[in-house]
Design an enzyme around this catalytic site. Structure first.
Site, short mmCIF file in Angstrom:
data_model
loop_
_atom_site.label_atom_id
_atom_site.label_comp_id
_atom_site.label_asym_id
_atom_site.label_seq_id
_atom_site.Cartn_x
_atom_site.Cartn_y
_atom_site.Cartn_z
CG HIS A 139 -7.31 4.60 46.35
ND1 HIS A 139 -6.26 3.82 47.04
CD2 HIS A 139 -7.72 3.84 45.39
CE1 HIS A 139 -6.06 2.64 46.33
NE2 HIS A 139 -6.97 2.63 45.53
CG ASP A 216 -4.06 9.62 44.79
OD1 ASP A 216 -3.42 9.52 43.82
OD2 ASP A 216 -4.85 8.93 45.47
CD GLN A 219 -8.11 6.24 38.63
OE1 GLN A 219 -8.75 6.06 37.55
NE2 GLN A 219 -8.02 5.13 39.24
CE LYS A 242 -4.50 3.19 39.76
NZ LYS A 242 -5.60 2.20 39.67
CB CYS A 380 -9.03 1.06 47.26
SG CYS A 380 -8.43 -0.62 46.97
N1 PMP Z 1 -5.04 6.79 44.37
C1 PMP Z 1 -6.03 6.44 43.46
C2 PMP Z 1 -7.24 7.47 43.34
C3 PMP Z 1 -6.10 5.26 42.72
O1 PMP Z 1 -7.28 5.06 41.97
C4 PMP Z 1 -5.27 4.33 43.03
C5 PMP Z 1 -5.39 2.86 42.30
N2 PMP Z 1 -6.54 2.43 42.29
C6 PMP Z 1 -4.14 4.76 43.72
C7 PMP Z 1 -4.03 5.88 44.67
C8 PMP Z 1 -2.97 3.66 44.15
O2 PMP Z 1 -2.11 3.62 42.89
P1 PMP Z 1 -1.04 2.57 42.53
O3 PMP Z 1 -1.80 1.37 41.99
O4 PMP Z 1 -0.13 3.07 41.60
O5 PMP Z 1 -0.42 2.22 43.90
#
Ligand code: PMP
Length: 422
Positions: A139, A216, A219, A242, A380
């Site tokens: 991401h 990270d 998800q 999430k 993203c």
């Molecule tokens: N990493 C991944 C794999 C995500 O899916 C996301 C959110 N789409 C993020 C990081 C960012 O997370 P946050 O919205 O908590 O900043």
């Protein structure tokens, strides 16, 4: 051309007791009973953000009415209560991640801030010749902070490739892991494809090469049981919104020696012991990394979300999501002209797909008219889209509260779009 598979309806496939259980769970989430465009909402955008159960909203409300005051300034009873609730949430996050101690949990605004915190604090360890090893499926939140770190320090990014199935190319990853690698930063689950990375194996490989690992977990944290000690990772980032908690709250797990060693992230109140114009001394971790008044209510709500998930059994909820993924994959595979991006196993309950001649945004709009909420775009994850030669995909992502019926509505909405664009 493949014919659309005739699929049994929800009532045929799901046993009555199972249907009751899903109905009970859905009743915990008031948002699921709402309508969109005159149709019952089928919320299939859970990888972007999940809905909150009433228990989380009740915990928030109870805190606001009965407890709110600033924390860690305990000269009155309410502040003591707020502090106990806030630190209680830290203990819940510790248990969720099986961290060795609650001091290893730093509250942040979300996974993005958790990753930025680590990237900002690692400057002194990086320089010309340092490498940060990422994967092609990251991401943007797990790419851009490292690019910024490279700009500040002269370090370089290396990228492990992704196979056609969406699986991480572990052989190439191993080849890129050499003594210059100062950090491996990898997603647990790809938000764009749902593919689950073998993070335990990645940690073992990195450990052998002497490289610390940041995972990270945005998800993964609400869908996969976690054990940071067993994984043996150095950092684990998670995101409240999430995992059925509000936006603006997340956490960073960091092994204690890291928190002892790293310099502070932001400066301000809470993170200090003593401030003089000549010199400031910093608080102990985790407070050293939590400058300013924290998101107290968010942390408490995150703790409540963890309680909710633990109360229902995360393994059991995860099994329900696996079953939904199976049904969705089977239904979507039966649609002519539809191609799933990310077929590797194991996968979390995400189906990313493209349709011949139909732009993902058009698909998203047509489905929205039917009350079916999905995500369309690059998610993203532009470098991953580029890898597949695509500007974007349509993505349906499920939580345990989704139903076969909603998936069937997704499939028939896609069929409608196909007819419209033929
Ligand atoms: N990493 C991944 C794999 C995500 O899916 C996301 C959110 N789409 C993020 C990081 C960012 O997370 P946050 O919205 O908590 O900043």
């Amino acid at each position: 051309m493949r014919a659309a598979a005739a699929s049994p309806t929800q009532t045929e496939r799901v046993k009555p007791e199972q249907a009751n259980r899903i109905a009970d769970l859905r009743a915990d989430f008031p948002a699921l009973a709402t309508q969109v465009n005159g149709k019952p909402l089928a919320y299939l955008d859970n990888a972007a953000s999940t809905q909150r159960p009433q228990a989380v909203m009740d915990a928030l409300n109870r805190y606001e009415v009965e407890m709110h005051a600033n924390v860690h300034r305990g000269v009155h009873a309410r502040s003591d209560q707020a502090t106990a609730a806030f630190e209680g949430a830290r203990e819940r996050a510790r248990a969720w991640l099986n961290a060795a101690s609650a001091e290893e949990i730093v509250f942040t605004r979300g996974a993005t801030e958790s990753i930025n915190l680590v990237a900002r604090c690692l400057d002194k360890r990086m320089g010309e010749g340092s490498e940060i090893l990422l994967t092609r499926m990251e991401h943007h939140s797990n790419i851009v902070p490292w690019q910024q770190l490279c700009e500040r320090t002269g370090a370089r990014i290396q990228v492990a490739p992704v196979l056609d199935s969406g699986e991480l190319d572990l052989k190439a990853f191993q080849e890129l892991l050499h003594s210059g690698v100062q950090l491996v930063a990898v997603t647990h689950v790809s938000n764009a494809m749902g593919v689950i990375n073998p993070v335990a194996e990645i940690c073992r490989m990195a450990r052998r090469a002497g490289a610390p690992v940041l995972i990270d977990g945005a998800q993964a944290a609400g869908h996969i049981p976690l054990d940071a000690q067993d994984l043996d990772c150095d950092f684990y980032a998670l995101s409240g919104h999430k995992m059925y908690a509000p936006t603006g709250i997340g956490a960073l797990y960091a092994r204690r020696p890291w928190l002892e060693e790293l310099p502070p992230f932001l400066g301000g109140g809470e993170m200090i012991l003593e401030v003089r114009f000549e010199e400031t001394t910093y608080n102990a971790p985790p407070h050293r990394f939590e400058a300013g008044t924290p998101n107290i209510s968010g942390a408490i709500a995150l703790g409540a979300a963890m309680d909710y998930l633990a109360g229902h059994g995360l393994e059991r909820l995860a099994a329900m999501e696996r079953e939904l993924l199976e049904h969705a994959t089977e239904r979507l595979r039966g649609i002519a002209g539809l191609r799933i991006i990310g077929t590797a196993k194991p996968k979390s309950a995400v189906v990313s797909f493209v349709m011949d001649d139909i732009h993902p945004h058009d698909l998203g709009t047509i489905l929205d008219h039917e009350g079916v909420a999905i995500r369309a775009g690059h998610h993203c994850a532009m470098p991953l889209m580029e890898r597949f030669g695509l500007p974007g995909t349509a993505r349906a992502s499920f939580a345990f509260y989704n139903t076969h019926d909603e998936i069937d509505r997704l499939a028939s909405g896609i069929e409608t779009a196909r007819r419209l664009f033929r």
